[in-house]
Write an enzyme that holds these catalytic residues in place. Structure first.
Site, PDB file in Angstrom:
ATOM      1  N   TYR A 100       0.853  -1.181   0.000  1.00  0.00           N
ATOM      2  CA  TYR A 100       0.000   0.000   0.000  1.00  0.00           C
ATOM      3  C   TYR A 100       0.890   1.232   0.000  1.00  0.00           C
ATOM      4  O   TYR A 100       1.829   1.321   0.792  1.00  0.00           O
ATOM      5  CB  TYR A 100      -0.902  -0.008   1.239  1.00  0.00           C
ATOM      6  CG  TYR A 100      -1.794   1.208   1.357  1.00  0.00           C
ATOM      7  CD1 TYR A 100      -2.834   1.415   0.457  1.00  0.00           C
ATOM      8  CD2 TYR A 100      -1.607   2.144   2.385  1.00  0.00           C
ATOM      9  CE1 TYR A 100      -3.668   2.525   0.572  1.00  0.00           C
ATOM     10  CE2 TYR A 100      -2.432   3.248   2.505  1.00  0.00           C
ATOM     11  CZ  TYR A 100      -3.465   3.444   1.596  1.00  0.00           C
ATOM     12  OH  TYR A 100      -4.285   4.541   1.712  1.00  0.00           O
ATOM     13  N   ASP A 109       9.460   2.839  -0.232  1.00  0.00           N
ATOM     14  CA  ASP A 109       8.416   3.487   0.577  1.00  0.00           C
ATOM     15  C   ASP A 109       8.622   3.106   2.039  1.00  0.00           C
ATOM     16  O   ASP A 109       8.343   1.976   2.449  1.00  0.00           O
ATOM     17  CB  ASP A 109       7.035   3.054   0.075  1.00  0.00           C
ATOM     18  CG  ASP A 109       5.904   3.761   0.819  1.00  0.00           C
ATOM     19  OD1 ASP A 109       6.175   4.441   1.825  1.00  0.00           O
ATOM     20  OD2 ASP A 109       4.737   3.623   0.381  1.00  0.00           O
ATOM     21  N   LYS A 142       4.016   8.961   8.808  1.00  0.00           N
ATOM     22  CA  LYS A 142       3.746   8.335  10.103  1.00  0.00           C
ATOM     23  C   LYS A 142       4.668   8.840  11.230  1.00  0.00           C
ATOM     24  O   LYS A 142       4.449   9.945  11.718  1.00  0.00           O
ATOM     25  CB  LYS A 142       3.725   6.823   9.942  1.00  0.00           C
ATOM     26  CG  LYS A 142       2.568   6.396   8.988  1.00  0.00           C
ATOM     27  CD  LYS A 142       2.191   4.938   9.033  1.00  0.00           C
ATOM     28  CE  LYS A 142       0.863   4.713   8.326  1.00  0.00           C
ATOM     29  NZ  LYS A 142       0.948   4.273   6.927  1.00  0.00           N
TER      30      LYS A 142
HETATM   31  C1  LIG Z   1       0.377   4.710   5.619  1.00  0.00           C
HETATM   32  C2  LIG Z   1       1.150   4.464   4.394  1.00  0.00           C
HETATM   33  C3  LIG Z   1       1.061   5.322   3.270  1.00  0.00           C
HETATM   34  C4  LIG Z   1       0.059   6.429   3.177  1.00  0.00           C
HETATM   35  O1  LIG Z   1       0.277   7.431   4.119  1.00  0.00           O
HETATM   36  P1  LIG Z   1      -0.953   8.421   4.478  1.00  0.00           P
HETATM   37  O2  LIG Z   1      -0.322   9.406   5.412  1.00  0.00           O
HETATM   38  O3  LIG Z   1      -2.012   7.585   5.091  1.00  0.00           O
HETATM   39  O4  LIG Z   1      -1.383   9.054   3.200  1.00  0.00           O
HETATM   40  C5  LIG Z   1       1.920   5.088   2.206  1.00  0.00           C
HETATM   41  N1  LIG Z   1       2.806   4.080   2.226  1.00  0.00           N
HETATM   42  C6  LIG Z   1       2.904   3.233   3.269  1.00  0.00           C
HETATM   43  C7  LIG Z   1       3.924   2.145   3.237  1.00  0.00           C
HETATM   44  C8  LIG Z   1       2.075   3.390   4.374  1.00  0.00           C
HETATM   45  O5  LIG Z   1       2.159   2.519   5.399  1.00  0.00           O
END
Ligand SMILES: *Cc1c(COP(=O)(O)O)cnc(C)c1O
Length: 443
Positions: A146, A241, A281
């Site tokens: 994601y 990511d 995060k």
């Molecule tokens: C949470 C998450 C996102 C998205 O971040 P948001 O602040 O919710 O838009 C993207 N990549 C990863 C790996 C995530 O865990």
């Protein structure tokens, strides 16, 4: 005895009249486990208190950011001081420089970062930069990873998309999804085959540094290194990511674990570092702050110096950056062994309780991140993760909630720990587990 949820129920009913589904992010609606989502009124340390006065040990931690625990005194002081000086200036300010420098200092390959307000914005901007820099348009992602709700990346995404079993999303044009190729995770041969045929069209491969949004599925030895080798050979970029793993898997995120002397998957970046990283995060400390970054020559493609446009009214917000900086200051070398030991304690206790009731399960790790799949055997891919007993998890989840432990309301999520989980909190978890395991066994 069941907890009173009249307050949460009333708010949920009202919410559903003015907010679609009653929530501002789908997984919060408890669709994956059923029941009434708890409306939280306040949080301190390891504990959430809902509007009915029930208290829960928090193993969601706002999906990662609250790594030091809720309303940590140092972060609260930094936020209060920053807010007293102004909420948003729309000009450059000092906190954003300090936060950018802290991130660049922690993750060795980074030379520059651009601050944004959400992880979604970070991955969206990193993709645009990769396409702008390479002049190519195709993007490769992995099933179960994601990367936020970016159009091009909402294909076989994990997290809420997995929870709700949406194969995709309505409203994403075929043209956007058509530029995305989805491959199975941990399958380097599939990557090599794709590149052999379409290598010249591919702008970037984006991957979760260690996936957590289908539950924890770490890269197998050689996978990350192979991605680096194949992308470099074809002039494509590799985007790591680290929105979830950044400053959670280690002081320097998954990158630090992969390159560090212990743990993780040492040597995973032996073939070279990723070109771009995304963060969110933890680095926002519970406020909207995220980032993407990489080498200075690549980042120079961004406006105002380069042709790739990217902007934000609230980007680098002084209060959010103060919260992020104070949180990162608490994310010392010493924090991670403590988190890992707390996580081990919880995972071991849960595993013992489930084993005692004969419930099939598997615990998987990425640093201090772990999740429990309700199935036997190794989970290497999204297909493996989906082949679990989500109904048993739902029963387990509700028994834990009833006993005062707030787990993620989905079988496809990490159990997030914080530094505030003390013996009292751990005792609450230990006491809740036997009945919850029985409930799972009865499912
Ligand atoms: C949470 C998450 C996102 C998205 O971040 P948001 O602040 O919710 O838009 C993207 N990549 C990863 C790996 C995530 O865990």
């Amino acid at each position: 005895m069941t907890l009173s949820t009249t307050g949460s129920q009333a708010l949920f009913d009202r919410a559903r009249t003015v907010i679609p589904g009653g929530v501002n992010s789908p997984v919060r609606a408890f669709g994956g486990v059923g029941g009434v989502p708890r409306f939280i009124d306040s949080a301190k340390g390891a504990w959430l208190t809902d509007v009915d006065g029930n208290r829960y040990v928090d193993l969601v931690c706002s999906w990662g950011p609250m790594i030091l625990g809720h309303t940590h005194p140092d972060v609260l002081a930094a936020v209060t001081a920053a807010a007293a000086k102004g909420f948003s200036f729309g000009t450059p300010s000092e906190n954003e420089v300090a936060l950018a420098a802290e991130i660049v200092d922690r993750v060795e390959p980074l030379e520059q970062v651009r601050l944004v307000s959400s992880g979604t914005e970070a991955t969206m901007s990193a993709l645009r930069l990769a396409r702008g820099a390479t002049g190519r348009s195709v993007v490769v992602k992995f099933a179960g990873c994601y990367h936020g709700h970016v159009d091009a990346l909402l294909a076989q995404a994990g997290s809420g998309v997995a929870t709700f079993a949406l194969p995709d999303s309505a409203g994403v044009p075929a043209s956007a999804a058509g530029e995305t190729v989805v491959l199975p995770y941990n399958d380097l041969a599939a990557v090599e085959e794709l590149f052999a045929v379409r290598g010249e069209e591919i702008a970037a491969v984006i991957t979760e540094a260690a996936p957590g949004n289908m539950g924890v599925v770490p890269p197998e030895p050689g996978f990350t290194e192979g991605l680096r080798r194949v992308t470099a050979a074809h002039g494509a970029l590799l985007i790591s990511d680290e929105v979830m793993t950044g400053f959670r898997a280690s002081r320097s995120g998954w990158y630090g674990l992969e390159t560090g002397p212990t743990g993780g998957n040492p040597g995973g970046y032996a073939g070279g570092a990723p070109d771009l990283f995304t963060f969110g995060k933890v680095m926002g400390g519970g406020f909207p702050a995220a980032a993407f970054g990489g080498r200075a020559d690549l980042m120079a493609n961004l406006a105002p110096d380069g042709p790739v446009y990217q902007a934000g009214t609230l980007s680098g917000n002084p209060v959010a950056t103060a919260a992020g900086l104070a949180t990162l200051h608490g994310c010392t070398e010493g924090l991670y062994p403590r988190l890992e030991s707390t996580a081990r304690t919880i995972a071991d206790a849960a595993s013992a309780a489930l084993s005692a009731e004969g419930v099939a399960h598997r615990v998987q790790w990425a640093g201090s991140m772990f999740s429990i799949f309700f199935r036997d055997g190794q989970v290497r891919s999204f297909a493996d993760a989906q082949a679990q007993d989500t109904r048993a998890y739902g029963r387990f989840f509700h028994a834990m909630l009833e006993a005062g432990v707030h787990l993620p309301p989905s079988a496809f999520e990490v159990w997030f720990v914080s530094d505030a989980l003390d013996e009292t909190a751990l005792d609450t978890i230990r006491a809740a587990l036997p009945l919850a395991a029985k409930a799972a066994a009865a499912a």
